[in-house]
Every structure is written in C-alpha cells, then in structure tokens.
Scaffold this motif. Structure first.
Motif, short mmCIF file in Angstrom:
data_model
loop_
_atom_site.label_atom_id
_atom_site.label_comp_id
_atom_site.label_asym_id
_atom_site.label_seq_id
_atom_site.Cartn_x
_atom_site.Cartn_y
_atom_site.Cartn_z
N ILE A 54 -20.06 46.05 48.52
CA ILE A 54 -19.25 45.37 47.71
C ILE A 54 -17.42 46.41 47.80
O ILE A 54 -16.79 45.67 48.24
CB ILE A 54 -19.74 45.86 46.66
N ALA A 55 -17.54 47.21 47.89
CA ALA A 55 -16.71 48.56 47.57
C ALA A 55 -15.61 47.74 49.60
O ALA A 55 -14.61 47.77 49.07
CB ALA A 55 -16.82 49.77 48.20
N ASN A 56 -16.56 47.29 50.07
CA ASN A 56 -15.79 47.22 52.11
C ASN A 56 -15.24 45.36 51.42
O ASN A 56 -14.08 45.60 52.25
CB ASN A 56 -16.32 47.71 52.59
N ALA A 106 -11.89 45.04 52.36
CA ALA A 106 -10.57 44.05 53.13
C ALA A 106 -10.32 42.43 52.74
O ALA A 106 -9.28 42.23 52.75
CB ALA A 106 -11.49 43.05 54.09
N ASP A 107 -10.12 42.65 50.37
CA ASP A 107 -9.50 41.18 50.27
C ASP A 107 -7.83 41.86 49.05
O ASP A 107 -7.47 40.83 48.94
CB ASP A 107 -10.29 40.38 49.40
N LYS A 108 -7.99 43.32 49.48
CA LYS A 108 -6.60 43.76 49.05
C LYS A 108 -6.12 44.01 46.95
O LYS A 108 -5.70 43.44 46.60
CB LYS A 108 -5.30 43.08 49.97
N LYS A 119 -16.42 41.10 36.92
CA LYS A 119 -17.07 40.12 37.03
C LYS A 119 -17.52 39.84 38.70
O LYS A 119 -18.96 39.32 38.76
CB LYS A 119 -17.13 38.14 36.89
N ARG A 120 -16.79 39.50 39.92
CA ARG A 120 -17.39 39.54 40.77
C ARG A 120 -17.97 40.98 40.96
O ARG A 120 -18.93 40.39 42.22
CB ARG A 120 -15.61 39.40 41.91
N ASP A 176 -8.21 51.06 48.68
CA ASP A 176 -8.97 51.79 48.81
C ASP A 176 -10.43 52.05 48.17
O ASP A 176 -10.20 53.02 47.21
CB ASP A 176 -8.66 53.39 49.47
N TRP A 177 -10.94 51.20 47.94
CA TRP A 177 -12.66 51.72 47.41
C TRP A 177 -13.10 51.84 47.51
O TRP A 177 -13.26 52.26 48.91
CB TRP A 177 -13.21 49.94 46.91
#
Length: 255
Positions: A179-181, A185-187, A164-165, A212-213
């Motif tokens: 979005i991946a970063n 960053a939000d673990k 959803k996010r 690691d997205w």
C-alpha cells in the motif's frame, strides 16, 4: 528554565565553584529518576568528576521522597559530592543545620504535591472523556477541527479519500508495504506533508520526498479506531466490562 540556570550560575560564581555544568530535564516528571539529565549527572558523579551538585530546591532533584533521601543521604556522600538546594537552605556539608532536619518533610510534601496534581489531572481527563470531548490535541489524519467548535472533529474530504483508499487496498489483500509503495508511486502526500501544506504544525521534520510513504504509517492508520467512528475517551488501565463505554462517537469515514 532560563531563570533557574541564571540563579544556579550566580550562586556558583558567588561561592567560587569552578567549571559549572548544567544537567537539564525539561518536560520530564520529577516523580521518576529515570531522566536523561539526571542519569547523565549521576554518571559523572559515579565517575568522580563532580564535587558539588546544586539545585534550585529539593523538588528540582526529584519528587520521590524515598529516592531523593537515598541520593542526598547515601549516594552523594559516598561519592564525595556536596549537595545544595538553594531555596531550601539545604547543604550536606553541615548535616547538623536545622534546615537539613526538615528535608525529609519537604521531600514528602514534594511527592504529595506531584501525586495530588496527577489525581486532579486524571479527574479532569475522566470528566472530559465522559462528556465525549477528545483528549488528544492532535487531530487524526482524515479529520480537521470544526471551525465553529474546535473540540469537535469533522471529516476532511481530501485526506479522508486517502484513508478510504488505504482500507480498500487492505480489504483487497494488499499488505502495508504494498500500500505504501502504491501511494508513493501515485504521488500521494504523506500525512505530515499534507498537514504542512495545510499550514498545520507538526513535530515531524519536513521530508525530502513529500510522497515517501512508509509501511508503519499505513499500519498506524489501519489500527486507529477513529476511522470507524470511535474515539478513545480516556486511557484505561483495565478493559471495561462494557467495552462500548470506552469510546465516543465520531463522524464516520465510510467505505
């Protein structure tokens, strides 16, 4: 596969063929000759490094009757290679033996068997799709198999929140890399890391960084129809006249 190797090795030893080397195509259809193992063997043959090629039977060489005949009757002899199919009593060293005369029929039957099996599999898949049974064994990230009915998928609340996010960030104009970063960053655990944490087997190697997205992962999620309540029933060679008929209903991950 191990039993076939044992048979070939024993035959090579009994007939004093030195330096045996195996070329294996495990899990690749014999209908095609564009197989890594076969192409590696062919390269060795054309380089003049092969004197004898041995297979369990003609079907192990391939299940395309025309190409199988081309290799056994032209390519191998032109490169000075003797070909033996043990169970079919086929040996190119003696072109006049009776068993060699039936090779064309056997090659045709091997191809027919492959085509018939393929038709039966497609028929089974088509029937499953028409009943609304998912054809993929890998449940998409955001869903889990229903404990009461493994053929049914239900929403996984934790993973669904991540999905959803991703869609929400996309709707706000964020690109896949952004979005991946943000997720990194939000673990937030990647789909592979999350599945591993849940004890679900995955073909992907365990990443050094479980958060690691990559942008490709985000794109793959955004492109999946399952997240809007549609799942593909079966692969379609041509777009159907009624596009809605190619999907079955899934529980929707709402936004």
């Amino acid at each position: 596969m191990s039993s076939q190797k044992a048979m070939l090795l024993q035959y090579a030893r009994e007939h004093h063929f030195p330096n045996p080397t195996f070329f294996v195509d495990d899990g690749v259809s014999g209908v095609t000759y564009d197989r890594p193992g076969f192409q590696a063997m062919l390269a060795e043959i054309e380089a003049g490094r092969v004197a004898v090629a041995i297979a369990k039977d003609l079907s192990r060489l391939g299940r395309n009757s025309a190409l199988t005949g081309l290799y056994t009757n032209f390519t191998f002899p032109q490169n000075g290679v003797r070909f033996i199919a043990i169970n079919d009593n086929y040996d190119t060293i003696d072109p006049n033996r009776v068993d060699n005369d039936f090779a064309g029929i056997k090659n045709w039957f091997n191809e027919f068997y492959a085509r018939d099996t393929s038709r039966k599999i497609r028929a089974v898949q088509k029937a499953k799709g028409e009943r609304g049974v998912p054809l993929t064994t890998n449940v998409p990230y955001g869903y889990v198999k229903d404990l009461e009915n493994p053929r049914r998928w239900v929403v996984d609340p934790v993973a669904a929140d991540v999905v959803k996010r991703i869609f929400d960030l996309c709707m706000k104009g964020r690109g896949p890399m952004q979005i991946a970063n943000q997720l990194k960053a939000d673990k937030v655990l990647t789909p592979s890391a999350y599945r591993a944490l849940q004890g679900i087997k995955t073909p992907n190697k365990k990443p050094e960084d479980p958060c690691d997205w990559h942008s490709s992962t985000v794109v793959a999620i955004l492109e999946r129809r399952e997240y809007i309540g549609r799942g593909t029933r079966m692969p379609l060679q041509k777009p159907p006249q009624n596009a809605e008929s190619s999907f079955f209903a899934l529980p929707v991950i709402s936004y």
